[in-house]
Scaffold this motif. Structure first.
Motif, mmCIF file in Angstrom:
data_model
loop_
_atom_site.group_PDB
_atom_site.id
_atom_site.type_symbol
_atom_site.label_atom_id
_atom_site.label_comp_id
_atom_site.label_asym_id
_atom_site.label_seq_id
_atom_site.Cartn_x
_atom_site.Cartn_y
_atom_site.Cartn_z
ATOM 1 N N ASP A 66 2.472 -2.103 -7.638
ATOM 2 C CA ASP A 66 1.676 -3.311 -7.425
ATOM 3 C C ASP A 66 1.524 -3.555 -5.924
ATOM 4 O O ASP A 66 1.901 -2.705 -5.099
ATOM 5 N N ALA A 67 0.954 -4.694 -5.537
ATOM 6 C CA ALA A 67 0.686 -4.960 -4.124
ATOM 7 C C ALA A 67 1.971 -4.985 -3.294
ATOM 8 O O ALA A 67 2.002 -4.516 -2.153
ATOM 9 N N LEU A 68 3.047 -5.515 -3.876
ATOM 10 C CA LEU A 68 4.315 -5.558 -3.154
ATOM 11 C C LEU A 68 4.881 -4.157 -2.961
ATOM 12 O O LEU A 68 5.427 -3.832 -1.908
ATOM 13 N N TRP A 69 4.730 -3.316 -3.983
ATOM 14 C CA TRP A 69 5.198 -1.933 -3.889
ATOM 15 C C TRP A 69 4.454 -1.190 -2.778
ATOM 16 O O TRP A 69 5.042 -0.428 -2.018
ATOM 17 N N ASP A 70 3.161 -1.426 -2.689
ATOM 18 C CA ASP A 70 2.347 -0.723 -1.692
ATOM 19 C C ASP A 70 2.735 -1.085 -0.263
ATOM 20 O O ASP A 70 2.410 -0.360 0.674
ATOM 21 N N MET A 71 3.438 -2.195 -0.078
ATOM 22 C CA MET A 71 3.872 -2.585 1.262
ATOM 23 C C MET A 71 5.123 -1.837 1.705
ATOM 24 O O MET A 71 5.485 -1.864 2.883
ATOM 25 N N GLY A 72 5.808 -1.161 0.767
ATOM 26 C CA GLY A 72 7.064 -0.487 1.082
ATOM 27 C C GLY A 72 6.855 0.913 1.631
ATOM 28 O O GLY A 72 5.783 1.514 1.530
ATOM 29 N N ALA A 73 7.943 1.469 2.193
ATOM 30 C CA ALA A 73 7.880 2.807 2.782
ATOM 31 C C ALA A 73 7.877 3.897 1.727
ATOM 32 O O ALA A 73 7.479 5.040 1.998
ATOM 33 N N SER A 74 8.335 3.587 0.507
ATOM 34 C CA SER A 74 8.437 4.601 -0.553
ATOM 35 C C SER A 74 7.288 4.497 -1.546
ATOM 36 O O SER A 74 7.425 4.921 -2.689
ATOM 37 N N ARG A 75 6.168 3.941 -1.111
ATOM 38 C CA ARG A 75 5.069 3.698 -2.051
ATOM 39 C C ARG A 75 4.487 4.983 -2.633
ATOM 40 O O ARG A 75 3.883 4.972 -3.700
ATOM 41 N N ALA A 76 4.653 6.116 -1.932
ATOM 42 C CA ALA A 76 4.070 7.367 -2.414
ATOM 43 C C ALA A 76 4.984 8.085 -3.406
ATOM 44 O O ALA A 76 4.578 9.065 -4.027
ATOM 45 N N GLU A 77 6.222 7.615 -3.558
ATOM 46 C CA GLU A 77 7.173 8.294 -4.433
ATOM 47 C C GLU A 77 6.901 7.948 -5.892
ATOM 48 O O GLU A 77 6.413 6.878 -6.220
ATOM 49 N N SER A 78 7.257 8.890 -6.757
ATOM 50 C CA SER A 78 7.080 8.695 -8.194
ATOM 51 C C SER A 78 8.383 8.190 -8.801
ATOM 52 O O SER A 78 9.448 8.237 -8.176
ATOM 53 N N VAL A 79 8.294 7.727 -10.035
ATOM 54 C CA VAL A 79 9.483 7.249 -10.733
ATOM 55 C C VAL A 79 10.376 8.443 -11.065
ATOM 56 O O VAL A 79 9.897 9.455 -11.592
#
Length: 469
Positions: A66-79
């Motif tokens: 979500d938008a908050l996730w996209d602000m983090g440094a690990s946004r490109a990582e998968s689950v």
């Protein structure tokens, strides 16, 4: 939604912070993909296993990507790939250092504000110091006390469908929360048992619980015995769960207070005022009050009580009555045309005074200047009537004085009620608007008006379509 919940931790409470994971076949546990607060209690989720229960299970606050996730440094990582929580109870111990796996209390601690964070760190340090001060024998005794506490409280009322239960779940959901507060940091690794499995087998040998071995060397709890003599002799203790529950209640109370404060900030503060005119001018002059001022109901009552006491106008037989006829100024202020008044109840005298004075009102919103207007403020009218044949519709009038616009109100009601709305002039009153919304929408309209700061006292509703009995 509740029907989509496959598994859940026992003992969940409403508004508790939880993590949501994806269910995988084979019993594997996925990593959290969302965080939210419980919309219902754990008992409601358990009831859903036996009967059809619908509705929200969790109010989601944050999700993966979500938008908050996209602000983090690990946004490109998968689950990450799901893991098997049943491999060993010791794996769960290593994850948190105190024998627990992922639990709601851990998520709760992680979501505290920065001011509360220092207290959390301090509590963790205290637990570590407590654990370090305990001998292995003391730790073992405290953990046994925790098991007895759980058996005498939470596990006593658990339905048979609760079991079988993985050892790690039994340990983290029941035993650890029941640790005495003086041994909050007690860790099975620092006990004489060294592992959860050994501890549970000792408890099973004592007859407190029933275990079953599974493939892979793990154990599951298949039953508990709350009627065991050791449980019956156990004296209740103050536990970690009690402290956590108290903290959660305090947090919920603070949240409600903040919400109430926010609601009060947006609420309209309405004050009814009266100005002396006509027959009341003489009486106000007798009281020494300024006849050009505006007075509230409290001001009028205080002035009236002081005047009655000074003039000794209280009726000797019935003290709730005032001898109005003994004072010419007061009698002239309250008497109606061609009426002679001898005595009257206090409440009626005050009502007559207001009746003969000029009505004003004041409306104030926090952060803005108060607005005073002459005239009597009328409540907003919300009425259901039959229009266009046999169709019921809800009509809203008299909202202009409360700083509400007809077009904005109609637009919000259209979205809220999912019904058609329209704006037109009130018949015979071209300067007043009427908002119409299809259907019987009294509650929805009233809730919206309250949310916009209109006190409930100033909302009048009526259903004109109901047949008289």
């Amino acid at each position: 939604m509740i029907p989509g919940v496959i598994q859940h931790t026992l003992g969940l409470s409403e508004t508790q912070l939880v993590a949501v994971t994806q269910y995988h076949s084979g019993g594997k546990l996925g990593f959290p993909v969302a965080v939210g607060r419980m919309a219902v209690s754990g008992e409601t989720l358990q009831a859903a296993d036996e009967r059809d229960v619908k509705g929200k299970a969790v109010y989601v606050l944050h999700t993966w990507k979500d938008a908050l996730w996209d602000m983090g440094a690990s946004r490109a990582e998968s689950v990450p790939e799901p893991r098997d929580p049943r491999s060993d109870a010791e794996d769960a111990q290593d994850a948190n250092g105190d024998g627990t796996s992922v639990s709601p209390s851990d998520a709760q601690n992680g979501a505290q504000s920065q001011s509360a964070g220092d207290a959390t760190v301090s509590a963790q340090e205290t637990q570590k110091n407590t654990a370090a001060a305990l001998t292995p024998e003391d730790t073992s005794q405290h953990l046994r006390t925790a098991l007895l506490q759980a058996l005498s409280t939470t596990l006593r009322s658990s339905p048979p469908s609760t079991f079988p239960m993985p050892a790690s779940t039994f340990w983290s959901a029941y035993v650890l929360p029941a640790r005495p507060i003086e041994a909050a940091g007690a860790d099975v690794k620092q006990s004489t048992f060294k592992s959860v499995k050994v501890f549970l087998k000792a408890a099973a040998k004592e007859g407190l619980i029933k275990l079953k071995d599974t493939k892979g060397g793990d154990v599951v709890v298949t039953g508990v015995f709350p009627q065991h003599p050791a449980v019956e002799e156990h004296r209740p203790v103050r536990t970690v769960q009690d402290v956590d529950a108290k903290a959660q209640k305090a947090e919920a109370r603070e949240r409600r207070e903040r919400e109430e404060e926010e609601r009060r900030r947006g609420e309209l503060h309405i004050t009814e005022l009266w100005k002396p005119i006509g027959s009341t001018l003489g009486w106000f002059a007798s009281t020494g009050k300024d006849t050009s001022n505006l007075y509230t109901i409290a001001d009028l009552k205080a002035a009236f009580d002081a005047y009655v006491a000074e003039k000794n106008l209280v009726n000797a037989q019935e003290r709730q009555f005032v001898n109005v006829g003994e004072d010419a100024a007061l009698a002239h202020a309250v008497a109606r045309k061609n009426e002679e008044v001898e005595f009257m109840r206090r409440e009626e005298v005050l009502a007559r005074l207001r009746e003969h004075m000029q009505s004003w009102y004041e409306i104030q919103v926090e952060g803005k200047d108060a607005v005073r207007k002459k005239g009597q403020l009328k409540p907003i009218q919300v009425a259901v009537k039959i229009r266009q044949g046999r169709k019921a519709c809800t009509l809203v009038t008299g909202f202009e004085a409360y700083f509400l616009g007809a077009e904005d109100l109609a637009d919000e009601l259209r979205k809220l009620c999912a019904s058609a709305t329209s704006v037109s002039s009130v018949p015979g009153k071209p300067n007043e608007a009427e908002v119409m919304v299809q259907g019987k929408q009294i509650k929805a309209v009233a809730d919206l008006l309250v949310a916009k700061g209109v006190p409930k006292k100033w909302i009048e509703s009526a259903d004109m379509t109901e047949k008289k009995k």
